[in-house]
Write a protein that holds these residues in place. Structure first.
Motif, PDB file in Angstrom:
ATOM      1  N   LYS A   1       0.864  -1.191   0.000  1.00 33.65           N
ATOM      2  CA  LYS A   1       0.000   0.000   0.000  1.00 33.65           C
ATOM      3  C   LYS A   1       0.894   1.232   0.000  1.00 33.65           C
ATOM      4  CE  LYS A   1      -3.845  -2.110   2.387  1.00 33.65           C
ATOM      5  NZ  LYS A   1      -3.540  -3.021   3.480  1.00 33.65           N
ATOM      6  N   ALA A   2       0.576   2.172  -0.874  1.00 35.50           N
ATOM      7  CA  ALA A   2       1.359   3.412  -0.929  1.00 35.50           C
ATOM      8  C   ALA A   2       0.944   4.298   0.239  1.00 35.50           C
ATOM      9  CB  ALA A   2       1.109   4.111  -2.245  1.00 35.50           C
ATOM     10  N   GLU A   3       1.897   4.651   1.067  1.00 35.59           N
ATOM     11  CA  GLU A   3       1.581   5.501   2.218  1.00 35.59           C
ATOM     12  C   GLU A   3       2.361   6.798   2.146  1.00 35.59           C
ATOM     13  OE1 GLU A   3       2.083   3.453   5.922  1.00 35.59           O
ATOM     14  OE2 GLU A   3       0.678   1.878   5.333  1.00 35.59           O
ATOM     15  N   GLU A   4       1.754   7.817   2.706  1.00 31.98           N
ATOM     16  CA  GLU A   4       2.425   9.127   2.755  1.00 31.98           C
ATOM     17  C   GLU A   4       3.452   9.123   3.890  1.00 31.98           C
ATOM     18  OE1 GLU A   4       1.797  11.909   0.772  1.00 31.98           O
ATOM     19  OE2 GLU A   4       0.783  10.366  -0.418  1.00 31.98           O
ATOM     20  N   ALA A   5       4.371  10.068   3.817  1.00 33.00           N
ATOM     21  CA  ALA A   5       5.328  10.216   4.917  1.00 33.00           C
ATOM     22  C   ALA A   5       4.584  10.685   6.160  1.00 33.00           C
ATOM     23  CB  ALA A   5       6.379  11.242   4.523  1.00 33.00           C
ATOM     24  N   LYS A   6       5.007  10.217   7.309  1.00 36.85           N
ATOM     25  CA  LYS A   6       4.288  10.630   8.518  1.00 36.85           C
ATOM     26  C   LYS A   6       5.235  10.797   9.707  1.00 36.85           C
ATOM     27  CE  LYS A   6       3.141   5.905   9.599  1.00 36.85           C
ATOM     28  NZ  LYS A   6       2.496   4.825   8.999  1.00 36.85           N
ATOM     29  N   MET A   7       4.751  11.538  10.686  1.00 32.29           N
ATOM     30  CA  MET A   7       5.524  11.777  11.901  1.00 32.29           C
ATOM     31  C   MET A   7       4.718  11.190  13.055  1.00 32.29           C
ATOM     32  SD  MET A   7       8.393  13.416  12.416  1.00 32.29           S
ATOM     33  CE  MET A   7       8.775  14.952  11.626  1.00 32.29           C
ATOM     34  N   GLU A   8       5.385  10.416  13.884  1.00 29.86           N
ATOM     35  CA  GLU A   8       4.666   9.818  15.022  1.00 29.86           C
ATOM     36  C   GLU A   8       5.519  10.010  16.273  1.00 29.86           C
ATOM     37  OE1 GLU A   8       2.522   5.821  13.413  1.00 29.86           O
ATOM     38  OE2 GLU A   8       4.666   6.047  13.084  1.00 29.86           O
ATOM     39  N   VAL A   9       4.872   9.871  17.408  1.00 26.23           N
ATOM     40  CA  VAL A   9       5.651   9.927  18.627  1.00 26.23           C
ATOM     41  C   VAL A   9       5.117   8.864  19.568  1.00 26.23           C
ATOM     42  CG1 VAL A   9       4.298  11.594  19.930  1.00 26.23           C
ATOM     43  CG2 VAL A   9       6.783  11.586  20.163  1.00 26.23           C
TER      44      VAL A   9
ATOM     45  N   ASP B   1       4.430   7.950  23.298  1.00 27.73           N
ATOM     46  CA  ASP B   1       4.398   8.440  24.691  1.00 27.73           C
ATOM     47  C   ASP B   1       4.696   7.282  25.630  1.00 27.73           C
ATOM     48  OD1 ASP B   1       3.754  10.962  23.980  1.00 27.73           O
ATOM     49  OD2 ASP B   1       1.585  10.669  24.155  1.00 27.73           O
TER      50      ASP B   1
END
Lengths: 82, 277
Positions: free
Chosen positions: A31-39, A41
């Motif tokens: 699946k083509a996914e967009e770049a993402k930012m995660e964190v 906790d």
């Protein structure tokens, strides 16, 4: 006779093509996914992950994010072990 | 002594069998070649179709199809090898044992005949093997090269678009990504020092996978120059190898240290290869 042979080759290729197309790939469809930012906790104290003598434990309460020992990779280095 | 004065040996039956076996062997290989020709020529348009329809980024359906066809060709090769062993070599060995001694003038003629028969059969088999190599190449080259350069430039442009658009998930501060990443990495928020995990898009991740092929595409003219040189000029190959790895490192600088080791090994393999001619 010649036609028969041609038919056989074609049906073989047809079957091969169908099989090649319908065969499921290991790991499923890509699946083509967009770049993402995660964190991540800390589940114990809720603080965001910060660098303090490494990244494998929470900088505030010491909760262990991971139990594996990190080795040198492209971006992650041995120094990232808490 | 040495059978020098023996009567001449005659065995018309054996001669007939040699002729017959050779005929059958040639006809058998002709048949296999015809089948291979039919299958491969019919397969080329199908391969192209599958390749163009394949939405998988690794083009795996195309890979499956190609593998199936290679399997078929290999089966033909095995059939030929088996027949060569069982019908030709076995026949020669058996016939040889029944002939008079090689150094006797009586046996000499027939040993020669068998030797010529053996050579003819092997030569015919070599032609068959050459055809296998030719058709294998034809199947492999049935599709045109993918345009990796355009894809790479698109990914660079897409990254330029998004590099300043990310915010820290903890404090909401802006995070500018300093350079393009091809695998997930930690990025420290400049405001709250939280380690954010940045995962590149699938397209950017594919660049890592295609980097070598792209570098090879960029330096294909150098490899061609080496292959065209007669005798093969090792210097040209070394030039190609260095520029290919330089291009590769330009695309994925993160892997430069690992690639250098790989370069050294390939260079070593090349300089120690016996295939310089």
């Amino acid at each position: 006779m010649g036609e028969d042979k041609e038919k056989r080759t074609l049906t073989y290729l047809e079957r091969l093509k169908q099989k090649a197309i319908s065969q499921e790939n290991y790991g499923g469809e890509v699946k083509a996914e967009e770049a993402k930012m995660e964190v991540r906790d800390c589940p114990e104290c809720g603080a965001g992950r910060a660098f303090r003598q490494g990244l494998t434990a929470c900088a505030y309460c010491g909760f262990k994010f991971m139990n594996t020992r990190l080795t040198d990779g492209v971006h992650i280095k041995k120094e990232n072990n808490s | 002594m040495f059978g020098l004065f023996d009567k001449k040996y005659h065995n018309p039956e054996l001669l007939e069998m040699i002729g017959h076996t050779q005929e059958r062997w040639f006809a058998f290989l002709d048949k296999l070649e015809n089948r291979m020709h039919e299958m491969c020529t019919a397969a080329v348009p199908e391969i192209k179709e599958v390749f163009n329809q394949d939405t998988d980024p690794y083009k795996r359906a195309h890979g499956h199809m190609l593998m199936g066809l290679h399997g078929q060709i290999n089966q033909m090769r095995q059939k030929a090898n088996k027949t060569k062993e069982e019908s030709i070599f076995y026949f020669i060995d058996r016939a040889t044992t029944q002939l008079p001694d090689f150094i006797s003038s009586a046996g000499r003629e027939y040993h020669d005949k068998l030797r010529i028969f053996r050579l003819d059969c092997i030569n015919r088999h070599n032609i068959f093997e050459e055809k296998i190599a030719w058709y294998t190449l034809m199947l492999n080259n049935a599709v045109e090269e993918q345009d990796l350069e355009t894809f790479y430039q698109e990914q660079l442009a897409a990254f330029e678009d998004i590099r300043n658009k990310f915010i820290c998930k903890q404090c909401g501060g802006n995070i500018a990504i300093a350079k393009i990443f091809f695998i997930a990495t930690y990025i420290t928020c400049p405001f709250c020092q939280t380690q954010n995990t940045f995962t590149p898009s699938t397209g950017a991740q594919m660049v890592l996978h295609q980097a070598r092929s792209l570098a090879e595409q960029r330096t294909a003219h150098l490899l061609k120059a080496y292959e065209a040189s007669k005798p093969k000029n090792s210097q040209l190959y070394q030039q190609y190898l260095r520029s290919m790895f330089d291009e590769w490192n330009k695309i994925v600088p993160d892997m430069a240290t690992e690639n250098e080791k790989f370069y050294q090994r390939m260079l070593h393999d090349h300089t120690n290869s016996i295939n310089h001619y």
